[in-house]
Motif scaffolding. Structure first.
Motif, short mmCIF file in Angstrom:
data_model
loop_
_atom_site.label_atom_id
_atom_site.label_comp_id
_atom_site.label_asym_id
_atom_site.label_seq_id
_atom_site.Cartn_x
_atom_site.Cartn_y
_atom_site.Cartn_z
N PRO A 1 17.62 14.67 -9.15
CA PRO A 1 17.37 16.00 -8.35
C PRO A 1 16.16 16.37 -8.49
O PRO A 1 15.31 16.11 -9.58
N GLY A 2 15.56 16.53 -7.28
CA GLY A 2 14.14 17.12 -7.14
C GLY A 2 13.03 15.86 -6.67
O GLY A 2 11.82 16.10 -6.60
N THR A 3 13.72 14.77 -6.48
CA THR A 3 12.99 13.85 -6.07
C THR A 3 12.40 13.98 -4.51
O THR A 3 13.19 14.54 -3.80
N ALA A 4 11.19 13.52 -4.11
CA ALA A 4 10.75 13.57 -3.13
C ALA A 4 11.37 12.45 -1.88
O ALA A 4 11.35 12.84 -0.67
N PRO B 1 7.39 16.25 -9.52
CA PRO B 1 7.62 16.25 -10.98
C PRO B 1 8.60 15.49 -11.53
O PRO B 1 8.69 15.05 -12.77
N ALA B 2 9.81 15.44 -10.77
CA ALA B 2 11.19 14.79 -11.23
C ALA B 2 11.07 13.39 -11.41
O ALA B 2 11.43 12.71 -12.41
N MET B 3 10.19 12.75 -10.73
CA MET B 3 9.92 11.28 -10.84
C MET B 3 8.98 10.85 -11.87
O MET B 3 9.35 9.98 -12.64
N LYS B 4 7.98 11.81 -11.88
CA LYS B 4 7.00 11.76 -12.90
C LYS B 4 7.54 11.71 -14.54
O LYS B 4 7.24 11.04 -15.41
N ARG B 5 8.65 12.84 -14.49
CA ARG B 5 9.13 13.00 -15.89
C ARG B 5 10.37 12.27 -16.19
O ARG B 5 11.00 12.47 -17.37
N SER B 6 10.80 11.26 -15.07
CA SER B 6 12.30 10.67 -15.34
C SER B 6 12.28 9.76 -16.42
O SER B 6 13.44 9.63 -16.97
N ARG C 1 8.28 -1.69 -13.52
CA ARG C 1 7.46 -0.56 -13.55
C ARG C 1 7.91 0.63 -13.78
O ARG C 1 9.08 1.06 -13.45
N PRO C 2 7.44 1.43 -14.87
CA PRO C 2 7.80 2.79 -14.91
C PRO C 2 7.53 3.78 -13.80
O PRO C 2 6.81 3.49 -13.11
N ALA C 3 8.83 4.60 -13.60
CA ALA C 3 9.02 5.41 -12.46
C ALA C 3 7.73 6.37 -12.38
O ALA C 3 7.05 6.95 -13.44
N GLY C 4 6.86 6.90 -11.38
CA GLY C 4 5.63 7.80 -11.47
C GLY C 4 4.59 7.14 -11.75
O GLY C 4 3.67 7.85 -12.17
N SER C 5 4.30 6.00 -11.71
CA SER C 5 3.22 5.33 -12.36
C SER C 5 1.94 4.55 -11.62
O SER C 5 1.15 3.96 -12.19
N TYR D 1 0.84 -1.13 -0.08
CA TYR D 1 0.03 -0.04 -0.02
C TYR D 1 0.88 1.23 -0.03
O TYR D 1 2.16 1.01 0.23
N ASP D 2 0.30 2.30 -0.38
CA ASP D 2 1.05 3.53 -0.58
C ASP D 2 1.00 4.31 0.78
O ASP D 2 -0.01 4.21 1.53
N ARG D 3 2.29 4.86 0.95
CA ARG D 3 2.52 5.65 2.46
C ARG D 3 2.96 7.13 2.09
O ARG D 3 2.39 7.63 1.08
N VAL D 4 3.89 7.50 2.50
CA VAL D 4 4.56 8.81 2.19
C VAL D 4 5.31 8.58 0.78
O VAL D 4 5.25 9.21 0.10
N GLY D 5 5.61 7.12 0.59
CA GLY D 5 6.30 6.80 -0.78
C GLY D 5 5.38 5.69 -1.11
O GLY D 5 4.44 4.97 -0.51
N PRO D 6 5.43 5.25 -2.48
CA PRO D 6 4.60 4.61 -3.24
C PRO D 6 4.93 3.16 -2.82
O PRO D 6 5.93 2.72 -2.32
N ARG D 7 3.84 2.07 -2.97
CA ARG D 7 3.80 0.64 -2.68
C ARG D 7 5.15 0.10 -3.61
O ARG D 7 5.37 0.47 -4.55
#
Lengths: 189, 131
Positions: free
Chosen positions: B95-98, B69-74, B57-61, B44-50
């Motif tokens: 850079p920019g990852t949470a 935004p950094a993860m989504k567009r990586s 898996r593609p990052a940010g998916s 399950y998802d928490r502060v970070g994804p499951r």
């Protein structure tokens, strides 16, 4: 007075809570005293610091919710219940400080989620709740340890290290209550 | 030139006695995973994804999870190699990852952790429908 010379656990706990409160207040004072420097430093490093604190804030807010779940589960009996509520109060203090500091840095503090996803079905006894809490605290120690070297502002690194120490104590005490070796190694990772 | 005649023998001996790189150990990796538990869970998802389904898996998916935004567009797909690079120093790799974490410097610990994530991805916990 030393923890080792306490006449009983209740006295030790009062001393522990009193001391930990003073330690956190010390970190808070250090942060707030540096406000003018924090506010003035509008640069990428400051934005990075705000992001680090915001990630930590998200975890603290989840920890508060997790302890609330434990407290309301009716699975915890005193003194474990008192311990959980005391630790939750610490996390509230951490979250409050982190939130204010993110704002001082010009960031927007993350808010608590409306709903958290916890493994409720796996929590059937007091030990399950305490083990769940211990894992969260262990993770928190590692998360802060992994954040401390990243701060551009050394005052923030110091404050994060102060929180790390508090959460390491939580982890150790929960392990002790569970009958596990409270401090399993000389170093944390 | 007796020394040169001995050299191949010495190399052979070293090759025989040098320990082979230990295989990644998912049991040890589960212990390393304890460091992730402030922010992550398998199912399950928490502060970070499951982490169920992470490998490949593609990052940010993960649906519904709010990524940086950094993860989504990586454009990253989480292969073993991509994970190894990211886990070594997340904020340098992206850079920019949470994921504001210094990283796991030890290559063996990273390999063990990735082996655990692969194994956990085939577990009953991950086989259950996503929450």
């Amino acid at each position: 007075m030393s923890f080792f010379s306490m006449p009983d656990p209740a006295t030790a706990r009062r001393l522990f809570l009193g001391r930990s409160g003073r330690v956190l207040s010390g970190a808070a004072v250090a942060l707030l005293a540096g406000n003018h420097r924090l506010a003035a430093a509008a640069d990428p490093a400051t934005a990075g610091d705000a992001q680090i604190l915001n990630t930590a804030l998200g975890a603290e807010l989840e920890a508060i919710a997790a302890y609330q779940l434990g407290a309301e589960s009716k699975l915890l009996q005193k003194p474990a219940l008192d311990l959980a509520l005391a630790f939750q109060a610490h996390h509230k203090e951490h979250a409050d400080l982190l939130s204010k500091t993110v704002e001082k840095l010009g960031g927007k503090p993350v808010a608590a989620k409306a709903k958290y996803d916890f493994p409720v079905a796996q929590l059937k006894a007091q030990a399950d709740v305490l083990r769940f809490a211990a894992k969260l605290e262990q993770g928190a120690v590692s998360a802060y340890l992994g954040a401390v070297p990243l701060f551009g502002n050394r005052d923030l690194a110091k404050a994060a290290a102060s929180i790390l120490g508090d959460e390491a104590m939580h982890w150790a005490i929960l392990r002790q209550v569970l009958g596990e070796t409270p401090v399993p190694a000389a170093f944390v990772a | 030139m007796r020394l040169f005649r001995l050299a191949p023998t010495a190399v052979l001996v070293l090759a025989v006695v040098a320990p082979a790189a230990a295989a990644p150990d998912p049991v040890r990796g589960e212990q390393v995973y304890g460091r992730c538990l402030a922010c992550h869970a398998l199912a399950y998802d928490r502060v970070g994804p499951r982490h169920c389904g992470l490998i490949g898996r593609p990052a940010g998916s993960v649906p519904g999870f709010v990524y940086s935004p950094a993860m989504k567009r990586s454009g990253i797909v989480w292969s073993e190699r991509a994970l190894d690079r990211f886990l070594a120093a997340p904020m340098k790799a992206m850079p920019g990852t949470a994921m504001t974490y210094d990283g796991i410097a030890d290559a063996k610990e990273r390999a063990d952790l990735i082996a655990y994530l692969e194994q956990a991805g085939r577990s009953a916990e991950c086989a259950a429908p996503p929450r």
